[in-house]
Design an enzyme around this catalytic site. Structure first.
Site, PDB file in Angstrom:
ATOM      1  N   GLY A   1     -17.538  -1.814  -2.241  1.00  0.00           N
ATOM      2  CA  GLY A   1     -17.433  -1.812  -3.699  1.00  0.00           C
ATOM      3  C   GLY A   1     -16.142  -1.210  -4.222  1.00  0.00           C
ATOM      4  O   GLY A   1     -15.928  -1.168  -5.427  1.00  0.00           O
TER       5      GLY A   1
ATOM      6  N   TYR B   1       0.853  -1.192   0.000  1.00  0.00           N
ATOM      7  CA  TYR B   1       0.000   0.000   0.000  1.00  0.00           C
ATOM      8  C   TYR B   1       0.888   1.241   0.000  1.00  0.00           C
ATOM      9  O   TYR B   1       1.226   1.819   1.036  1.00  0.00           O
ATOM     10  CB  TYR B   1      -0.972  -0.001   1.192  1.00  0.00           C
ATOM     11  CG  TYR B   1      -2.011  -1.097   1.102  1.00  0.00           C
ATOM     12  CD1 TYR B   1      -2.210  -1.790  -0.084  1.00  0.00           C
ATOM     13  CD2 TYR B   1      -2.800  -1.435   2.193  1.00  0.00           C
ATOM     14  CE1 TYR B   1      -3.152  -2.804  -0.183  1.00  0.00           C
ATOM     15  CE2 TYR B   1      -3.748  -2.446   2.107  1.00  0.00           C
ATOM     16  CZ  TYR B   1      -3.918  -3.126   0.916  1.00  0.00           C
ATOM     17  OH  TYR B   1      -4.847  -4.124   0.828  1.00  0.00           O
TER      18      TYR B   1
ATOM     19  N   HIS C   1      -0.722 -12.225   0.283  1.00  0.00           N
ATOM     20  CA  HIS C   1      -1.617 -11.274  -0.377  1.00  0.00           C
ATOM     21  C   HIS C   1      -2.358 -11.856  -1.586  1.00  0.00           C
ATOM     22  O   HIS C   1      -3.559 -11.652  -1.731  1.00  0.00           O
ATOM     23  CB  HIS C   1      -0.805 -10.042  -0.812  1.00  0.00           C
ATOM     24  CG  HIS C   1      -1.576  -8.779  -0.887  1.00  0.00           C
ATOM     25  ND1 HIS C   1      -1.022  -7.539  -0.664  1.00  0.00           N
ATOM     26  CD2 HIS C   1      -2.876  -8.528  -1.184  1.00  0.00           C
ATOM     27  CE1 HIS C   1      -1.938  -6.597  -0.820  1.00  0.00           C
ATOM     28  NE2 HIS C   1      -3.070  -7.168  -1.138  1.00  0.00           N
TER      29      HIS C   1
HETATM   30  N1  NAP Z   1      -6.492  -8.265  -0.143  1.00  0.00           N
HETATM   31  C1  NAP Z   1      -6.619  -7.533  -1.221  1.00  0.00           C
HETATM   32  O1  NAP Z   1      -6.237  -7.924  -2.345  1.00  0.00           O
HETATM   33  C2  NAP Z   1      -7.231  -6.179  -1.074  1.00  0.00           C
HETATM   34  C3  NAP Z   1      -7.611  -5.447  -2.218  1.00  0.00           C
HETATM   35  C4  NAP Z   1      -8.219  -4.191  -2.010  1.00  0.00           C
HETATM   36  C5  NAP Z   1      -8.431  -3.714  -0.726  1.00  0.00           C
HETATM   37  N2  NAP Z   1      -8.010  -4.440   0.360  1.00  0.00           N
HETATM   38  C6  NAP Z   1      -8.237  -3.973   1.750  1.00  0.00           C
HETATM   39  O2  NAP Z   1      -9.611  -3.748   1.933  1.00  0.00           O
HETATM   40  C7  NAP Z   1      -9.803  -2.414   2.409  1.00  0.00           C
HETATM   41  C8  NAP Z   1     -11.143  -1.883   1.957  1.00  0.00           C
HETATM   42  O3  NAP Z   1     -11.219  -1.841   0.544  1.00  0.00           O
HETATM   43  P1  NAP Z   1     -11.152  -0.459  -0.273  1.00  0.00           P
HETATM   44  O4  NAP Z   1     -10.547   0.597   0.566  1.00  0.00           O
HETATM   45  O5  NAP Z   1     -10.530  -0.819  -1.578  1.00  0.00           O
HETATM   46  O6  NAP Z   1     -12.669  -0.167  -0.634  1.00  0.00           O
HETATM   47  P2  NAP Z   1     -14.013   0.098   0.221  1.00  0.00           P
HETATM   48  O7  NAP Z   1     -13.767  -0.181   1.653  1.00  0.00           O
HETATM   49  O8  NAP Z   1     -15.083  -0.637  -0.465  1.00  0.00           O
HETATM   50  O9  NAP Z   1     -14.237   1.635  -0.032  1.00  0.00           O
HETATM   51  C9  NAP Z   1     -13.369   2.582   0.519  1.00  0.00           C
HETATM   52  C10 NAP Z   1     -13.946   3.960   0.367  1.00  0.00           C
HETATM   53  O10 NAP Z   1     -15.209   4.007   0.971  1.00  0.00           O
HETATM   54  C11 NAP Z   1     -15.404   5.261   1.569  1.00  0.00           C
HETATM   55  N3  NAP Z   1     -16.149   4.999   2.824  1.00  0.00           N
HETATM   56  C12 NAP Z   1     -15.706   4.310   3.885  1.00  0.00           C
HETATM   57  N4  NAP Z   1     -16.658   4.222   4.830  1.00  0.00           N
HETATM   58  C13 NAP Z   1     -17.733   4.900   4.352  1.00  0.00           C
HETATM   59  C14 NAP Z   1     -19.029   5.150   4.857  1.00  0.00           C
HETATM   60  N5  NAP Z   1     -19.414   4.701   6.064  1.00  0.00           N
HETATM   61  N6  NAP Z   1     -19.872   5.880   4.084  1.00  0.00           N
HETATM   62  C15 NAP Z   1     -19.503   6.319   2.876  1.00  0.00           C
HETATM   63  N7  NAP Z   1     -18.275   6.110   2.337  1.00  0.00           N
HETATM   64  C16 NAP Z   1     -17.406   5.404   3.064  1.00  0.00           C
HETATM   65  C17 NAP Z   1     -14.038   5.833   1.879  1.00  0.00           C
HETATM   66  O11 NAP Z   1     -14.049   7.215   1.554  1.00  0.00           O
HETATM   67  P3  NAP Z   1     -12.943   8.247   2.103  1.00  0.00           P
HETATM   68  O12 NAP Z   1     -11.674   7.836   1.412  1.00  0.00           O
HETATM   69  O13 NAP Z   1     -13.477   9.542   1.646  1.00  0.00           O
HETATM   70  O14 NAP Z   1     -12.828   8.091   3.585  1.00  0.00           O
HETATM   71  C18 NAP Z   1     -13.088   4.990   1.067  1.00  0.00           C
HETATM   72  O15 NAP Z   1     -12.341   5.696   0.119  1.00  0.00           O
HETATM   73  C19 NAP Z   1      -8.607  -1.664   1.846  1.00  0.00           C
HETATM   74  O16 NAP Z   1      -8.433  -0.427   2.471  1.00  0.00           O
HETATM   75  C20 NAP Z   1      -7.523  -2.662   2.077  1.00  0.00           C
HETATM   76  O17 NAP Z   1      -7.123  -2.623   3.440  1.00  0.00           O
HETATM   77  C21 NAP Z   1      -7.439  -5.665   0.189  1.00  0.00           C
END
Ligand code: NAP
Length: 287
Positions: free
Chosen positions: A211, A53, A128
């Site tokens: 999403g 990251y 990962h």
């Molecule tokens: N293992 C893997 O291959 C892999 C791949 C992708 C992600 N991940 C992990 O999964 C985590 C989550 O996935 P993601 O960050 O890609 O996507 P996500 O959690 O689906 O979406 C993140 C976005 O949602 C917004 N958000 C968060 N809480 C909210 C709420 N209560 N209401 C409205 N909007 C909200 C945030 O906005 P703001 O930025 O404005 O706060 C953020 O940018 C990552 O951070 C990472 O740690 C793992």
């Protein structure tokens, strides 16, 4: 905050995903630290990160260093916080993601993550993503050695099939504690792995549970049932998405990403939304 088990530990039922604080479009350091502190204030005790990251090739571990700094500067006891990091993905700096599942690479990456996190042993270390060029058993063999050598306290995997979950758990002698796969209202093809984890009693961490960074704002617009239940309950569609995931099985621990305090503050409120059987059925139908 409601709690859920993960291996030998118990953590908040909603974790914090660290990725939006370190990749393209990230906020400044001050806002990121404020976001992590807001999560801790709200009772979050699981923070998901990865050495990959980061944005530029020269800043491997950007997110791990940020989390370590936020924990050090919090000003209260953070020993109950489980930092879950990962190795096996790389970012060469051109926006792409590559993989390296060679055992010697994974072992060196885990040591480097431990140094950045400032810990003797990493609380939860996740492989990962499978590397097609390396037998899965060899990559998981590295996790096994890391466990046996005490470099990591618990082992998990990510982006795994049911067959890989079973293979990893066998190689780890039943010590696999978590699986992190993509799962959200928009992406449900990991439901089989989620249900498999429920049968085995292994924690399932949906990644991109809203999403993904670019689509999280659109949960209600894309999924009518989530908007309807949100309106009925005076909640947001994003909170309903997290409540629905929590309701699917007691081993689910969503890790919504955040780059501002209000996002994680809103997300944690989802743990107190108890959906009815009819609501869960309607949400599950709205693919
Ligand atoms: N293992 C893997 O291959 C892999 C791949 C992708 C992600 N991940 C992990 O999964 C985590 C989550 O996935 P993601 O960050 O890609 O996507 P996500 O959690 O689906 O979406 C993140 C976005 O949602 C917004 N958000 C968060 N809480 C909210 C709420 N209560 N209401 C409205 N909007 C909200 C945030 O906005 P703001 O930025 O404005 O706060 C953020 O940018 C990552 O951070 C990472 O740690 C793992």
């Amino acid at each position: 905050m409601k709690q859920r088990p993960i291996g030998s530990r118990t953590v908040s039922a909603i974790g914090l995903g660290g990725m939006p604080m370190s990749i393209e479009g990230r906020p400044d350091r001050e806002r990121s630290i404020a976001t992590i502190h807001a999560a801790l204030d709200a009772g979050v005790t699981l923070i998901d990160t990865a050495d990959a990251y980061h944005e530029h090739a020269s800043e491997v571990g950007h997110n791990e260093s940020l989390i370590a700094e936020a924990l050090r500067s919090y000003g209260a006891d953070t020993s109950g916080v489980l930092v879950a990091t990962k190795g096996g993905h790389l970012r060469p700096g051109d926006g792409s993601w590559t993989v390296n599942g060679r055992p010697e690479y994974i072992k060196a990456a885990a040591q480097a993550s431990a140094r950045r996190l400032g810990v003797d042993a990493i609380g939860l270390y996740q492989f990962h993503r499978p590397d097609p060029a390396v037998p899965y058993a060899d990559s998981i063999g590295a996790l096994r050695e890391l466990l046996d050598e005490g470099v990591i306290e618990m082992a998990g995997i990510s982006n795994a099939t049911i067959a890989q979950i079973d293979e990893a758990n066998r190689i780890l002698d039943g010590r696999l504690v978590s699986v992190q796969n993509q799962f959200s209202p928009a992406f449900r093809s990991s439901l089989g792995e989620l249900e498999h984890c429920a049968r085995l009693g292994i924690a399932f961490l949906p990644w991109s549970p809203l999403g993904g960074i670019t689509r999280a704002a659109d949960v209600g617009a894309r999924h009518d049932a989530f908007q309807t239940v949100a309106d009925d309950r005076g909640a947001s569609p994003q909170q309903i998405a997290l409540a629905w995931e929590l309701a699917l099985a007691p081993i689910v621990i969503p890790i919504p990403g955040a780059s501002r305090p209000t996002s994680i503050q809103n997300s944690v409120l989802a743990v107190d939304i108890e959906l009815s059987r009819d609501e869960i059925a309607a949400l599950s139908r709205d693919a």
